[in-house]
Every structure is written in C-alpha cells, then in structure tokens.
Design an enzyme around this catalytic site. Structure first.
Site, short mmCIF file in Angstrom:
data_model
loop_
_atom_site.label_atom_id
_atom_site.label_comp_id
_atom_site.label_asym_id
_atom_site.label_seq_id
_atom_site.Cartn_x
_atom_site.Cartn_y
_atom_site.Cartn_z
CE LYS A 83 -28.66 50.85 56.68
NZ LYS A 83 -27.36 50.16 56.53
CD GLU A 93 -26.84 46.47 57.83
OE1 GLU A 93 -27.26 47.30 57.01
OE2 GLU A 93 -25.96 46.73 58.68
CB CYS A 114 -27.11 49.29 60.19
SG CYS A 114 -25.34 49.45 60.56
#
Length: 274
Positions: free
Chosen positions: A113, A44, A154
């Site tokens: 994301k 990331e 994440c």
C-alpha cells in the site's frame, strides 16, 4: 476478441481468531471457484482485524503461513487469487501488502500500500496507519491469462494519478481491496469506484471486508464492481457473502472507441508518468 471471465469478491468478516478466519476464507474461495469464478479477490486485512493491536501480532514474515495458504488455494482451485491484503513483516518494517497468485499457485505480483490512511475526521474516525506500516513505493501491474491488471489498496483509490498510471501501463482491470469506514463509506465508496472506472475506461473492483458490528473498527462493506462506462455492474450490502460479476474485456475497447479520451491526453500540458 478479448476474454470474458467471472470474478468473485469474498466479502469475509475477519475474526479475532486467525485460524477461524483462515478456515472460513478457504471454504469461501473454494465455493466461489465451484460456482465458476476464475478470479477471486479478498479484502484488505482479511486475515487480521483492522486494529493496531493486531497488526504485529498476526503478521507473517515473507513466505509465511498466510502467503503459503493463498498460494495453495489458488493452485487447488485453479484460479487467479488476489489476496486482499495482509500485514507483511520485512526486516524491521511492516507493510500492508497484497499478494497475487496465478492458477498454478505462483506469486505473480506483490503490492505494498502506497498511500497510508492517516486521517482525523471531525466527528468521525481517527486513524494513523503510518504508526504501524511503512509505505510501498511501486506501481503494481501484472499479466494474467485474461490480460493486464493492476492492484491498489483502499486509501490508494483516492489518488487518481495512481489508477491512471496503471491504465497507461495497460491495465484493463483494477482490483482494490479495501475497508472504507462508516463515515466515508456511505459518502465516497461507490462514488470512488465508479469515478476511477469512468476516468480510465476500465473495470474497477472494490473488494471490501464485511462489517464486524461492535468491533474497534467497523468497515462499510458494500463491495462494488464498476464497468468502463462507470456503471455499477455488481454490488452487495455489508454482510459476509460472495459477490459475483461477469467481466467482458471487449467492453474496454468499446467504451474507448466511443469516448477516446486516451487519444486526446495533452501530455504537452500535463503528464502522468508511465
């Protein structure tokens, strides 16, 4: 028989100088390919320090410098490249975005994301990702020459419904670029990777950045791969390095035959939509 392949996680330390980071990423990706990796995963925010003051300054517009470089690296090395995540400008919005390229350099997936990291941990980290980024809206599953795979980024890992939805869409490998922090990393990182793999009987790849000690945000590192039985098959420490792992997708079928949880889903009682 399903395919077997070698994957590599490039656990890179992001520098404040973008050009230096880009040069280092190119070298590490080429090294991974030279050592037999056919799928390479970046972490990331690998091209941008994980700090609000850098996100807009380093972000590329769509089809920008970083995206073009990743496309070229995939083609030059003949690999599938999962481009971790980078800040992506789209109109007046900024996204935390993962691009995926096949061995010809063609973009085959783009994941923005979905779950933004807005936390305030007492005695630990305080971070508001939503102050910089807009949330994505799409579940990302894509085809490769090895089969279907999925991407999440994440904080997405903490929402098991997302991983289950990807598994139900046929993904047998989930790739998760991440930067867990020094509070949650030692407690939850390996546990989360193993849990998502075990729950869905698939390979789960947690691709972390290397730790930058003394920087505004220090990540835990410790990239980890778990197999469909929930066991760790590869892991490393917090330092910059390349982590390798051999993946045999026949293990997915084997575990699902031994523990046929997908045959016993009670969708008359609960449902995770496809």
């Amino acid at each position: 028989m399903k395919p077997k392949f070698k994957l590599a996680v490039v656990q890179i330390r992001t520098e404040t100088d973008k050009a230096q980071t880009m040069d280092k990423a190119e070298r590490m990706i080429a090294e991974a390919a030279a050592n037999g990796a056919e799928l390479v995963v970046l972490p990331e925010m690998w091209n941008c320090p994980y700090s609000k003051k850098y996100f807009h300054a380093i972000a590329d517009n769509d089809n920008g410098e970083t995206r073009d470089a990743m496309s070229r690296w995939a083609k030059e090395n003949g690999i599938i490249l999962v481009g971790g995540s980078v800040p992506e400008k789209c109109g007046d919005k900024l996204y935390n975005t993962c691009y995926v390229f096949d061995e010809t350099g063609q973009e085959i997936a783009r994941h923005r994301k979905i779950h933004l990291f807005d936390v305030d941990i007492k005695g630990g980290v305080r971070f508001k990702e939503s102050h910089s980024f807009a949330p994505g809206e799409d579940i990302t599953v894509f085809d490769t020459r090895f089969g279907k795979m999925g991407v999440e980024i994440c904080f997405d890992i903490r929402f098991p419904e997302l991983t289950r939805a990807m598994a139900k869409r046929g993904a047998e490998v989930i790739l998760c670029p991440a930067q867990f922090n020094m509070t949650t990393g030692p407690r939850h990182w390996e546990l989360s990777v193993r849990a998502r793999a075990m729950d869905n009987e698939l390979f789960f790849v947690g691709a972390s950045a290397a730790r930058y000690e003394g920087f505004d945000y220090e990540c835990w590192g410790h990239s980890t791969v778990a197999d469909p039985f929930g066991m760790v098959t590869a892991s490393c420490d917090e330092k910059e390095q390349i982590l390798y792992c051999d993946v045999d997708l026949n293990e997915v079928d084997s575990v699902r035959e031994q523990l046929p949880t997908f045959l016993h889903l009670r969708e008359d009682v609960y449902n995770v939509a496809k």
